[in-house]
Write an enzyme that holds these catalytic residues in place. Structure first.
Site, mmCIF file in Angstrom:
data_model
loop_
_atom_site.group_PDB
_atom_site.id
_atom_site.type_symbol
_atom_site.label_atom_id
_atom_site.label_comp_id
_atom_site.label_asym_id
_atom_site.label_seq_id
_atom_site.Cartn_x
_atom_site.Cartn_y
_atom_site.Cartn_z
ATOM 1 N N HIS A 299 5.779 -33.437 -30.375
ATOM 2 C CA HIS A 299 5.213 -32.327 -31.145
ATOM 3 C C HIS A 299 5.433 -32.509 -32.641
ATOM 4 O O HIS A 299 5.742 -31.574 -33.371
ATOM 5 C CB HIS A 299 5.782 -30.992 -30.668
ATOM 6 C CG HIS A 299 5.709 -30.793 -29.187
ATOM 7 N ND1 HIS A 299 4.508 -30.812 -28.503
ATOM 8 C CD2 HIS A 299 6.671 -30.614 -28.258
ATOM 9 C CE1 HIS A 299 4.743 -30.628 -27.218
ATOM 10 N NE2 HIS A 299 6.044 -30.512 -27.031
ATOM 11 N N LYS B 164 -23.432 -34.805 -65.709
ATOM 12 C CA LYS B 164 -22.636 -35.391 -66.785
ATOM 13 C C LYS B 164 -22.909 -34.685 -68.111
ATOM 14 O O LYS B 164 -21.979 -34.428 -68.888
ATOM 15 C CB LYS B 164 -22.947 -36.879 -66.910
ATOM 16 C CG LYS B 164 -22.247 -37.549 -68.093
ATOM 17 C CD LYS B 164 -22.498 -39.038 -68.157
ATOM 18 C CE LYS B 164 -21.795 -39.650 -69.360
ATOM 19 N NZ LYS B 164 -21.882 -41.127 -69.397
#
Length: 445
Positions: free
Chosen positions: A268, A140
């Protein structure tokens, strides 16, 4: 004489001690004060390098069998402090020094849970708390602090340090890696507990196998909510779900756009046929081999599936079926005659479910879809280790709003409703194909 600037401080707390001693040696060479926890301090000290325990600044010993080591304001205020007068004032009032470098990596949670028959209690002890907090705090504040979470970065870091200082760009890249490290760690923890606490189809479902039988393990899961479908019969494979979860939105969109029950036959991961429940004439009933189905005339859904399946019977062989409405007996009877791998629908009449559950020796796949489910706007997938993401294809297609730019001969009348209907069926079907395609549509199929 001007006083010497204070020593820079590094906090080290690593599980993976690869390269640790070379790193410590390099830091000491640059006159950096080393603070370390537990086993990290022990190894550095035994190698003959000067190092202090973290307790030197916290004034508190490690406790709870090592569960609490670095969780202390003296550590995290030193890491999170910015080069601001107000932060400097706060540190001075508490006699806390700034920390410049944080070197940390985490307990091997993935390795632990990969063991056979690992228990929840064993896994819990490998959940790193202090290490994650160190890494996130340093990442941070990467505008000032350098965080190293990967031993592979030690060498380049030391080379840069020897030249004078770690660059802003390097700190940024180290912070990015650190955030990715903790995110991956948290993902592994969530994966473990999701399987333990929300498995068996709640948020996680084990699949028979992946694309091919040797591709195991395979699973389907949601990270933030329940799965939007239930398995009522059978056991899905990877391709089954790809077909089902592409077929369902097709029929849902068809039904919403045209106001008819809709059906699709998928193979498919593309539609072999799609249709809405336009009534069948006598010839069509014979062509689609459904003239003997009792109650057909009263079931728009059954007629929709007869059309979808009949659009290309050869390509539909062994299909996954999607149906927009509750499955009734006539529809189930048609499916019962066909070679099919599974079906997905929002519901099933009890007798229809009995018919379907007897197919394939009782192994026929029956999925119940939550019709209220809306997927996120952004979708992603991984291909060859590369993450791909895109906005979901949420284009809305309707008969009276999507075809205003259709070119027709001069002075010709507007397209009839039947043409707009068939254009809608074709366009929505094409939306769910996997490549450039041509679709023929007639009579709502």
């Amino acid at each position: 004489m001007a006083s010497e600037p204070p020593k820079k401080i590094a906090i080290l707390s690593v599980y993976d001690k690869t390269g640790l001693l070379d790193l410590a040696k390099g830091l000491i060479k640059q006159n950096v004060r080393l603070l370390a926890s537990g086993g990290t301090a022990k190894l550095i000290r035994e190698a003959g390098f000067p190092v202090e325990d973290v307790s030197a600044i916290t004034k508190a010993p490690e406790m709870l069998a090592g569960r609490v080591k670095t969780l202390h304001p003296a550590v995290h205020a030193g890491i999170l402090a910015r080069d601001l007068a107000s932060d400097e004032k706060d540190l001075a009032e508490q006699n806390i020094n700034k920390v410049d470098y944080v070197i940390c990596n985490l307990y091997p949670f993935k390795d632990t849970v990969a063991k056979i028959n690992v228990t929840v209690a064993e896994a819990v002890e490998e959940i790193d708390i202090g290490g994650v907090t160190l890494i996130r705090a340093a990442a941070k504040n990467h505008g000032r602090v350098t965080v190293l979470s990967d031993p592979e970065d030690y060498h380049d870091f030391l080379q840069e340090l020897e030249k004078g200082e770690v660059t802003s760009k390097s700190r940024q890249l180290h912070a990015l890696k650190a955030f990715s490290h903790t995110a991956d760690y948290d993902t592994a923890i969530a994966d473990f507990f999701r399987k333990k606490y929300a498995g068996e189809g709640l948020q996680q479902l084990t699949l028979r196998y992946g694309t091919n039988p040797h591709q195991k393990p395979a699973s389907a899961f949601m990270t933030d909510r329940k799965l939007p479908f239930k398995v009522l019969n059978g056991s899905p494979g990877y391709i089954n779900l790809l077909d089902a979860l592409n077929a369902w939105p097709l029929v849902k969109e068809l039904s919403d756009a045209l106001g008819f029950p809709a059906a699709a036959s998928f193979k498919h991961v593309s539609p072999a046929g799609a249709a809405i429940g336009v009534p069948l004439n006598d010839v069509e009933k014979k062509v689609y081999m459904v003239e003997d189905i009792e109650g057909l005339e009263n079931s728009g859904l059954a007629q929709a599936y007869a059309r979808a399946r009949g659009a290309d019977r050869m390509s539909s062989f062994g299909d996954i079926i999607a149906l927009s409405h509750e499955v009734d007996i006539p529809t189930a009877k048609i499916i019962g005659k066909e070679v099919s791998d599974g079906v997905i629908a929002p519901g099933y009449q009890p007798e229809a479910l009995q018919i379907l559950s007897k197919k394939k020796g009782g192994k026929y796949l029956v999925l119940q879809m939550d019709k209220t489910y809306t997927p996120p706007a952004q979708e992603s997938r991984t291909s060859y280790g590369v993450n791909l993401t895109q906005h979901r294809n949420d284009a809305t297609i309707t008969p009276h709003n999507s075809f205003n730019s259709i070119i027709v001969p001069k002075d010709s009348p507007p397209l009839p409703d039947s043409a707009l209907r068939d254009l809608t069926v074709a366009t929505i079907a094409l939306k769910f194909t996997q490549s450039n395609s041509v679709c023929y549509a007639l009579n709502g199929q």
